[in-house]
Design an enzyme around this catalytic site. Structure first.
Site, PDB file in Angstrom:
ATOM      1  CG  ASP A  51     -38.024   7.393  45.720  1.00 60.02           C
ATOM      2  OD1 ASP A  51     -39.020   7.432  46.456  1.00 60.02           O
ATOM      3  OD2 ASP A  51     -38.082   7.541  44.489  1.00 60.02           O
ATOM      4  CG  ASP A  56     -43.367   7.375  47.852  1.00 57.45           C
ATOM      5  OD1 ASP A  56     -44.306   7.236  48.659  1.00 57.45           O
ATOM      6  OD2 ASP A  56     -43.462   8.047  46.805  1.00 57.45           O
TER       7      ASP A  56
END
Length: 628
Positions: free
Chosen positions: A439, A466
């Site tokens: 992230d 991600d």
């Protein structure tokens, strides 16, 4: 104490004194040393290879910012007509007269940028006529000519060529539909001065009046700033303006200027190559975030500066400022949490090092890190080293980092750690690095179903899981996207996790990018669909086009997430190359017939026509002359 919004006149005076910081309402420990630049920050008069056509004048010729689109001045449209031999710099100022422009020191600023071979187009009159305002009013036969003479002399002293331009006519018609004069004795005064001094003349008063007569009372509405309610988001209640132009009118008047310059041989043949071309002024004109004459407030951060931290500089910016604030950051590592709230738009972070890695903004919170006040963990969004909620943010030549140590915190359940969290609309990041693991970069928006747009140009983003995620609309142009090696021989992570609302067409675009990694071949996925809290309307949209994909990219690059199928998301590729780009049945390719709907321009345009990719190009009349 209540802050008063500065008047136009006070800002003029402040600019003349070189202290726009005070006029903009900056207070606090940095105010004494923080001053606006005397000239635009990117101005350079050394080493230019092309002549520059400088435009000075009033609102009819000036460049307008994005918040006023489609309002435009003819100087703003002039670059669309040029060939490659020259460029345009529009330094006209809305509301200025020949007197107030010079008295504010703006003529001196332009003169300092002039070089031999340049041109200075001088177009005043609208505000010289305002006899009730002593700061602007001039007499056509005396002070008006005297001030215009200063412009001519300034150009000639620098080896540049002055050109006088009579004021463009307003939209005025008699009851019988006859175009009317509106400038009294001022156009004739310009003609007389041109004849007396041997200065080339563009009689825009006469040519524009002829054009308005041809178009008629109704036809001129498409040229002047007329819009119905809701037609443009910048004018929600509509507008009817008989003095200022919208894009079509600005281009038409620019064409009149260019045609006369050519007809009188005031410029070399071939300077204007597109006068008769069918152009799209709304798509071609560049509206900057601020006008070039609106000088930024400059705050300096560093060990030897008044502001030792970036957050201290942000805190000194007044809420709701209409000026851009440039926070210029000296080389070094700044370990701090940085927050730019939504009520502080138009902030820029500019790294002053030679490379983006010379200025590092870093912290090390993770989602599971406990807050100091014992109210619980930070959560993913709260872990961000830097969070930007203010609109029109820009960053250049620096690094955003979250150096949370995953290996040393294996006992922590939630180890997501955000380096940069963006929600404010119209952010532009150039030559920026975003470093982290899971992230890294959160491109989001203020609320579900609300679009925010972000433009990353020539940037570097790295992570593993991600590491580009959120519900924003983000364009990555010419960027390097690096997947870190987690040491697995089967799954080394996911580049993206989009969560765009289904009602929004454009999510993530990677164009002209390089996807690289040291991870094993075929072990990294391009993305998976993130549905926050099970939101079925959060349907990722990702397009990777015209990019290079390394061997680390899986042959089935899209995968499921939390029970949601990747096949129900909007994942596509188009015209990629490299060892990781092989086309298989499990790699949806965008229909070439739809390619025009998924361009960089289409992703960024939104409802307000934002086009940051035009900044610095030949279409940009607000970019100060540079060395190349």
């Amino acid at each position: 104490m209540r802050r008063l919004k500065p008047s136009r006149r006070s800002i003029l005076a402040a600019v003349a004194a070189g202290a726009a910081t005070a006029a903009a309402g900056i207070s606090g420990p940095g105010a004494a040393r923080s001053q606006a630049a005397v000239r635009p920050a990117n101005a350079s008069t050394q080493g230019r290879t092309r002549p520059v056509i400088f435009v000075v004048g009033d609102s009819t010729s000036s460049a307008y910012q994005q918040s006023e689109r489609p309002r435009a001045g003819w100087g703003q449209a002039l670059p669309l007509l040029l060939g490659p031999q020259a460029e345009v710099f529009d330094y006209a100022w809305s509301g200025a007269s020949s007197k107030s422009f010079a008295d504010a020191g703006l003529l001196d600023e332009v003169a300092a940028m002039l070089q031999p071979g340049d041109y200075l187009l001088i177009s005043f009159g609208h505000n010289d006529e305002k006899v009730q305002d002593p700061a602007r009013a001039t007499d056509p036969q005396t002070t008006f000519k005297e001030y215009l003479q200063k412009y001519i002399d300034s150009a000639r002293a620098r080896g540049a060529k002055a050109v006088l331009v009579t004021p463009v006519e307003r939209r005025r018609f008699s009851a019988l539909g006859v175009a009317q004069d509106s400038h009294g004795a001022y156009p004739q005064a310009v003609r007389e001065l041109a004849a007396a001094t041997g200065t080339p003349l563009v009689d825009l008063t006469a040519s524009s009046k002829d054009l308005w007569q041809k178009l008629g009372p109704e036809g001129t509405k498409s040229h002047f700033l007329y819009a119905s309610p809701g037609q443009y988001p910048q004018y929600p209640e509509g507008v009817a303006d008989n003095t200022h132009f919208q894009a079509e009118g600005a281009l038409a008047v620019a064409g009149l200027v260019a045609s006369e310059l050519q007809a009188q041989q005031a410029v070399p043949p071939g300077y204007f190559q597109h006068v008769d071309a069918q152009l799209d002024p709304l798509g071609g004109i560049h509206w900057p975030s601020e006008r070039p004459v609106d000088k930024p407030v400059v705050l300096e951060v560093g060990a030897a500066s008044v502001f030792r931290t970036v957050q201290a500089a942000v805190d000194a910016v007044p809420a709701g400022s209409t000026h851009r604030t440039q926070i210029r950051i000296a080389p070094g590592t700044y370990r701090e949490l940085i927050r730019v709230p939504a009520n502080k738009p138009r902030i820029s972070f500019i790294g002053l090092g030679e490379r983006a890695g010379d200025v590092v903004l870093v912290y090390n919170n993770a989602s599971g890190t406990a807050k100091p006040d014992d109210t619980g963990p930070y959560g993913t969004g709260g872990s961000a080293s830097v969070r930007i909620d203010g609109a029109d943010f820009t960053a250049a030549n620096l690094t955003f980092s979250n150096d949370f140590d995953e290996a040393a915190n294996q006992e922590m359940k939630n180890r997501q750690a955000v380096a940069l969290f963006l929600t404010g609309d119209r952010a532009v990041l150039r030559n920026v690095r975003c470093l982290g693991n899971q992230d890294t970069l959160l491109v989001d928006s203020p609320a579900r179903g609300v679009q925010s747009r972000f433009f990353f140009s020539d940037c570097y983003v790295e992570g593993d899981v991600d590491f580009i995620f959120g519900r924003g609309t983000a364009v990555f142009s010419g960027c390097e996207i690096r997947s870190l090696d987690r040491g697995s021989d089967s799954n080394n992570g996911y580049v993206s996790a989009g969560s765009l609302n289904i009602q929004i067409k454009h999510g993530y675009l990677f164009t002209g990018c390089r996807f690289v990694s040291d991870a094993a071949a075929g072990t990294v996925h391009l993305g998976r669909p993130w549905h926050p809290s099970g939101d079925v309307e959060a349907v990722a949209q990702v397009l990777i086009r015209d990019s290079w994909l390394g061997a680390h990219i899986s042959g089935q690059p899209w995968t499921d997430m939390s029970g949601f199928s990747w096949q129900e998301a909007r994942f596509h590729e188009l015209n990629n190359n490299g060892p990781g780009s092989r086309v298989t049945p499990t790699r949806p390719q965008l229909d070439p017939a739809l390619a025009g709907e998924y361009t960089l321009e289409a992703y960024l345009r939104g409802t307000d026509g934002w086009a940051p990719q035009l900044a610095g190009t030949r279409a940009d009349s607000a970019a100060a002359p540079s060395g190349a």
